[in-house]
Design a protein around this motif. Structure first.
Motif, PDB file in Angstrom:
ATOM      1  N   VAL A  33       0.822  -1.216   0.172  1.00 17.83           N
ATOM      2  CA  VAL A  33      -0.130   0.122  -0.231  1.00 17.83           C
ATOM      3  C   VAL A  33       1.003   1.306  -0.017  1.00 17.83           C
ATOM      4  CG1 VAL A  33      -1.503   1.385   1.339  1.00 17.83           C
ATOM      5  CG2 VAL A  33      -1.986  -1.195   1.154  1.00 17.83           C
ATOM      6  N   VAL A  34       1.801   1.368   0.745  1.00 10.72           N
ATOM      7  CA  VAL A  34       2.751   2.710   0.945  1.00 10.72           C
ATOM      8  C   VAL A  34       3.515   2.578  -0.635  1.00 10.72           C
ATOM      9  CG1 VAL A  34       4.977   3.253   1.826  1.00 10.72           C
ATOM     10  CG2 VAL A  34       3.257   2.189   3.328  1.00 10.72           C
ATOM     11  N   ALA A  35       3.864   1.389  -1.139  1.00 10.92           N
ATOM     12  CA  ALA A  35       4.549   1.719  -2.245  1.00 10.92           C
ATOM     13  C   ALA A  35       3.562   2.207  -3.475  1.00 10.92           C
ATOM     14  CB  ALA A  35       5.221   0.260  -3.098  1.00 10.92           C
ATOM     15  N   GLY A  36       2.254   1.755  -3.464  1.00 13.43           N
ATOM     16  CA  GLY A  36       1.237   2.164  -4.304  1.00 13.43           C
ATOM     17  C   GLY A  36       0.792   3.468  -4.193  1.00 13.43           C
ATOM     18  N   VAL A  37       1.036   3.953  -3.118  1.00  6.46           N
ATOM     19  CA  VAL A  37       0.635   5.577  -2.729  1.00  6.46           C
ATOM     20  C   VAL A  37       1.999   6.253  -3.419  1.00  6.46           C
ATOM     21  CG1 VAL A  37       0.700   7.192  -0.941  1.00  6.46           C
ATOM     22  CG2 VAL A  37      -0.733   5.117  -0.668  1.00  6.46           C
ATOM     23  N   VAL A  38       3.212   5.817  -3.057  1.00  9.70           N
ATOM     24  CA  VAL A  38       4.288   6.509  -3.607  1.00  9.70           C
ATOM     25  C   VAL A  38       4.580   6.712  -4.995  1.00  9.70           C
ATOM     26  CG1 VAL A  38       6.781   6.503  -3.646  1.00  9.70           C
ATOM     27  CG2 VAL A  38       5.590   6.135  -1.617  1.00  9.70           C
ATOM     28  N   VAL A  39       4.162   5.622  -5.584  1.00 10.75           N
ATOM     29  CA  VAL A  39       4.043   5.495  -7.222  1.00 10.75           C
ATOM     30  C   VAL A  39       3.006   6.433  -7.635  1.00 10.75           C
ATOM     31  CG1 VAL A  39       3.741   4.041  -9.226  1.00 10.75           C
ATOM     32  CG2 VAL A  39       5.182   3.403  -7.441  1.00 10.75           C
ATOM     33  N   GLY A  40       1.953   6.274  -7.090  1.00 12.09           N
ATOM     34  CA  GLY A  40       0.902   7.130  -7.537  1.00 12.09           C
ATOM     35  C   GLY A  40       1.015   8.772  -7.334  1.00 12.09           C
ATOM     36  N   LEU A  41       1.888   9.003  -6.610  1.00 15.02           N
ATOM     37  CA  LEU A  41       2.349  10.423  -6.270  1.00 15.02           C
ATOM     38  C   LEU A  41       3.393  10.832  -7.400  1.00 15.02           C
ATOM     39  CD1 LEU A  41       2.599  10.599  -2.443  1.00 15.02           C
ATOM     40  CD2 LEU A  41       0.983  11.743  -3.868  1.00 15.02           C
ATOM     41  N   LEU A  42       3.956  10.147  -8.161  1.00 15.29           N
ATOM     42  CA  LEU A  42       4.960  10.387  -8.951  1.00 15.29           C
ATOM     43  C   LEU A  42       4.471  11.028 -10.222  1.00 15.29           C
ATOM     44  CD1 LEU A  42       7.197   7.225  -9.126  1.00 15.29           C
ATOM     45  CD2 LEU A  42       7.779   9.295  -7.959  1.00 15.29           C
ATOM     46  N   PRO A  43       5.035  12.031 -10.665  1.00 15.27           N
ATOM     47  CA  PRO A  43       4.502  12.596 -11.953  1.00 15.27           C
ATOM     48  C   PRO A  43       4.528  11.772 -13.390  1.00 15.27           C
ATOM     49  CG  PRO A  43       6.899  13.472 -11.346  1.00 15.27           C
ATOM     50  CD  PRO A  43       6.479  12.630 -10.345  1.00 15.27           C
ATOM     51  N   GLY A  44       3.626  12.000 -13.902  1.00 14.04           N
ATOM     52  CA  GLY A  44       3.471  11.299 -14.948  1.00 14.04           C
ATOM     53  C   GLY A  44       2.695  10.003 -14.834  1.00 14.04           C
ATOM     54  N   VAL A  45       2.421   9.507 -13.840  1.00 13.59           N
ATOM     55  CA  VAL A  45       1.914   8.048 -13.457  1.00 13.59           C
ATOM     56  C   VAL A  45       0.399   8.554 -13.700  1.00 13.59           C
ATOM     57  CG1 VAL A  45       1.172   6.288 -11.971  1.00 13.59           C
ATOM     58  CG2 VAL A  45       3.414   7.522 -11.796  1.00 13.59           C
ATOM     59  N   PRO A  46      -0.335   7.614 -14.644  1.00 16.06           N
ATOM     60  CA  PRO A  46      -1.823   7.653 -15.115  1.00 16.06           C
ATOM     61  C   PRO A  46      -2.630   7.390 -14.008  1.00 16.06           C
ATOM     62  CG  PRO A  46      -0.914   5.807 -16.129  1.00 16.06           C
ATOM     63  CD  PRO A  46       0.245   6.521 -15.482  1.00 16.06           C
ATOM     64  N   ALA A  47      -3.747   8.101 -13.771  1.00 12.61           N
ATOM     65  CA  ALA A  47      -4.616   7.701 -12.887  1.00 12.61           C
ATOM     66  C   ALA A  47      -5.191   6.444 -12.977  1.00 12.61           C
ATOM     67  CB  ALA A  47      -6.116   8.957 -12.652  1.00 12.61           C
ATOM     68  N   VAL A  48      -5.406   5.710 -12.056  1.00 13.83           N
ATOM     69  CA  VAL A  48      -5.917   4.172 -12.253  1.00 13.83           C
ATOM     70  C   VAL A  48      -7.387   3.952 -11.575  1.00 13.83           C
ATOM     71  CG1 VAL A  48      -5.814   2.015 -11.432  1.00 13.83           C
ATOM     72  CG2 VAL A  48      -3.582   3.390 -11.885  1.00 13.83           C
ATOM     73  N   GLN A  49      -8.235   3.579 -12.644  1.00 14.44           N
ATOM     74  CA  GLN A  49      -9.700   3.632 -12.472  1.00 14.44           C
ATOM     75  C   GLN A  49      -9.991   2.132 -11.961  1.00 14.44           C
ATOM     76  OE1 GLN A  49     -11.885   6.005 -11.581  1.00 14.44           O
ATOM     77  NE2 GLN A  49     -10.259   7.584 -12.021  1.00 14.44           N
ATOM     78  N   VAL A  50     -10.490   1.558 -11.043  1.00 12.17           N
ATOM     79  CA  VAL A  50     -10.942   0.123 -10.802  1.00 12.17           C
ATOM     80  C   VAL A  50     -12.391  -0.054 -11.065  1.00 12.17           C
ATOM     81  CG1 VAL A  50     -10.513  -1.748  -9.312  1.00 12.17           C
ATOM     82  CG2 VAL A  50      -8.768   0.090  -9.270  1.00 12.17           C
ATOM     83  N   THR A  51     -12.887  -1.037 -11.640  1.00 15.75           N
ATOM     84  CA  THR A  51     -14.256  -0.937 -11.830  1.00 15.75           C
ATOM     85  C   THR A  51     -14.871  -2.056 -10.668  1.00 15.75           C
ATOM     86  OG1 THR A  51     -13.985  -2.893 -13.439  1.00 15.75           O
ATOM     87  CG2 THR A  51     -13.965  -1.048 -14.272  1.00 15.75           C
ATOM     88  N   PRO A  52     -15.936  -1.947 -10.313  1.00 19.67           N
ATOM     89  CA  PRO A  52     -16.577  -2.851  -9.160  1.00 19.67           C
ATOM     90  C   PRO A  52     -16.513  -4.329  -9.704  1.00 19.67           C
ATOM     91  CG  PRO A  52     -18.104  -1.086  -9.450  1.00 19.67           C
ATOM     92  CD  PRO A  52     -17.092  -0.877 -10.635  1.00 19.67           C
TER      93      PRO A  52
END
Length: 512
Positions: A33-52
């Motif tokens: 989870v921590v790694a996911g948050v860090v990667v998500g904060l990096l510039p250029g990383v596209p937003a991830v949309q998860v479907t139900p």
């Protein structure tokens, strides 16, 4: 194509993170989870949309099934009373408390607050099981926290549906209808899971191919979930019931080859799914934060308040319940260790995420509810995940390595003695040639001697020496096997069969 690249990147990241988690002796879900948050904060990383559908149908069933299979029916029977109280009373209390706090500090209505409270009221079996694998908790305590997380989802789902109906549709609460929903969701889901378990047991009993058994095992949670949802009952309950039933029957349904095959396949699948979903949880948070920050919403305060509320309600519920049980059992002074561990083992994870993603788009403040849900999941996985092991050590409730080793040696000695007794029966009945019986007797006596050496040697030097020498013999045999194959004296099929036998023996030495 972007989805495939995202999944591959998540798997690669999860593999690296899991390696470091094992070296650092920290829970992999929390670090993911921590790694996911860090990667998500990096510039250029596209937003991830998860479907139900991805979380509810693809990821959740096998993870729930794996968690349920690890819960023995013997241990479940000993904790059903506190589990029932926690699965119903604590879920309702948590949902109401969160709803009241949300009304007090946010612009959301009580209905929306109850929706958020229902989503976060139940602990997550996937997260709890993943965090608990590395802790040597006593069987009863492990069964308590695991069973609660497995069986409290039906109550949470019921409150969630009622709250959504009131808030979105604007309907009035009908207690008769609510009672019927309880029966349909819980009892109907349990029946669906039992039907699938019985059908799968009949098929697996007549299947001897390890590959087919693995395929059937992988399809089982999906079959239970889809069957239950198709008749409008609880798919989560169906998967849990099917997993507990089949986990109890597994030793009589599967042979040695099937167990080895299923274990390897399922461990790989569970690792991939857990890695992807926990990393996705972390990746989603930065994008949701950017959306809500633009609107000026004080989401960090809201998330912290909801998390503290859930923890306080859990503590205020678990400690009095534990004190009452200890008083009934005759304890002169209630202890804090067990209720402290139970209170702190209430992490949230995949199940709350799946519920939050199904919230209708017409619900007011839906994006804020989704952000708070993921934020609370991240907080509990990080804070409770990283501190649960130190709390267990401080409380002194975990089994020591010496306790685990003593129990294993006792079991191995009992098995060896049972084998020797069976050889004596065969010799008395003359049911096998004497040379065969005596050869096996010498082998089993040597095994018993090694076990007794483990017991008597405090330094374990004899046992370690035996494993070292035996592993060197296996290495010599492997070299000879490769030589025979290299000069063309054996086929590749023969080499692979013998290699598997040697690997299984080496793995047995590693486990010991």
């Amino acid at each position: 194509m972007r989805s495939v690249e995202t999944v591959l990147a998540l798997v690669a990241m999860a593999t690296v993170v899991a390696t470091f988690a094992k070296r650092l002796r920290v829970p992999a879900p929390s670090l993911l989870v921590v790694a996911g948050v860090v990667v998500g904060l990096l510039p250029g990383v596209p937003a991830v949309q998860v479907t139900p559908e991805i979380v509810s149908l693809v990821v959740l069933p096998p993870l729930l099934f794996a968690a349920g299979e690890e819960l023995p029916w013997r241990d479940l029977r000993t904790v059903w009373r506190p589990v029932s109280i926690l699965s119903v009373g604590l879920v309702l209390a948590s949902a109401v408390a969160v709803g009241l706090v949300v009304v007090a500090i946010t612009p959301m209505s009580l209905g929306v607050g109850l929706v958020l409270g229902a989503v976060l009221a139940s602990t997550d079996p996937v997260a709890v099981t993943a965090l608990g694998r590395r802790l040597s908790l006593p069987p009863r305590l492990q069964a308590l926290v695991q069973a609660e997380s497995l069986f409290n989802d039906a109550t949470s789902l019921l409150v969630f549906r009622v709250a959504v109906s009131i808030t979105v549709v604007g309907g009035a609460v009908s207690w008769g209808r609510t009672a019927l929903d309880v029966v349909v969701l819980a009892v109907g889901g349990a029946l669906a899971g039992a039907v699938v378990a019985v059908g799968v047991a009949v098929v697996r009993r007549r299947t001897e191919d390890p590959v087919l058994e693995s395929v059937i095992s992988l399809l089982t949670p999906y079959a239970a979930f889809v069957l239950a949802e198709s008749v409008h009952t609880s798919g989560v309950t169906a998967v849990v019931v099917a997993s507990v039933v089949l986990g109890t029957l597994a030793p009589r349904l599967t042979g040695a080859q099937g167990r080895l095959q299923q274990g390897a396949v399922y461990e790989t699948v569970i690792f991939l799914l857990e890695s992807v979903v926990f990393a996705l949880i972390g990746l989603q948070l930065p994008a949701l934060i950017r959306e809500q920050t633009a609107t000026g919403v004080m989401w960090p305060l809201y998330a912290l308040a909801v998390t503290v509320t859930l923890l306080l309600v859990r503590v205020l519920w678990v400690f009095p319940l534990s004190a009452l049980q200890q008083r009934r059992s005759g304890a002169s002074r209630p202890s804090w260790q067990v209720p402290a561990v139970v209170s702190w083992a209430g992490a949230r994870g995949v199940v709350p995420l799946a519920a939050a993603l199904t919230i209708p788009a017409t619900l007011p403040y839906r994006e804020l509810v989704l952000l708070l849900t993921i934020a609370v999941i991240v907080i509990t996985l990080v804070v409770q995940g990283f501190t649960l092991a130190p709390l267990v050590r401080r409380a002194g409730v975990a089994l020591t390595p010496a306790d685990v080793r003593t129990e294993e040696i006792m079991a191995r000695r009992s098995l060896a003695q049972a084998g020797l007794g069976h050889l004596d029966d065969l010799a008395d009945l003359e049911a096998a040639p004497t040379v065969v019986v005596e050869g096996l007797r010498r082998s089993w006596l040597a095994r018993l001697h090694r076990i007794e050496t483990d017991i008597e040697s405090t330094e374990d030097s004899m046992s370690a020496t035996y494993r070292t020498v035996r592993r060197s013999l296996l290495a010599v045999e492997r070299d000879e096997l490769h030589r025979l194959f290299g000069v063309g004296r054996i086929s590749d099929a023969t080499r692979r069969r013998i290699q598997r036998t040697l690997d299984l023996e080496d793995a047995g030495l590693e486990e010991r």
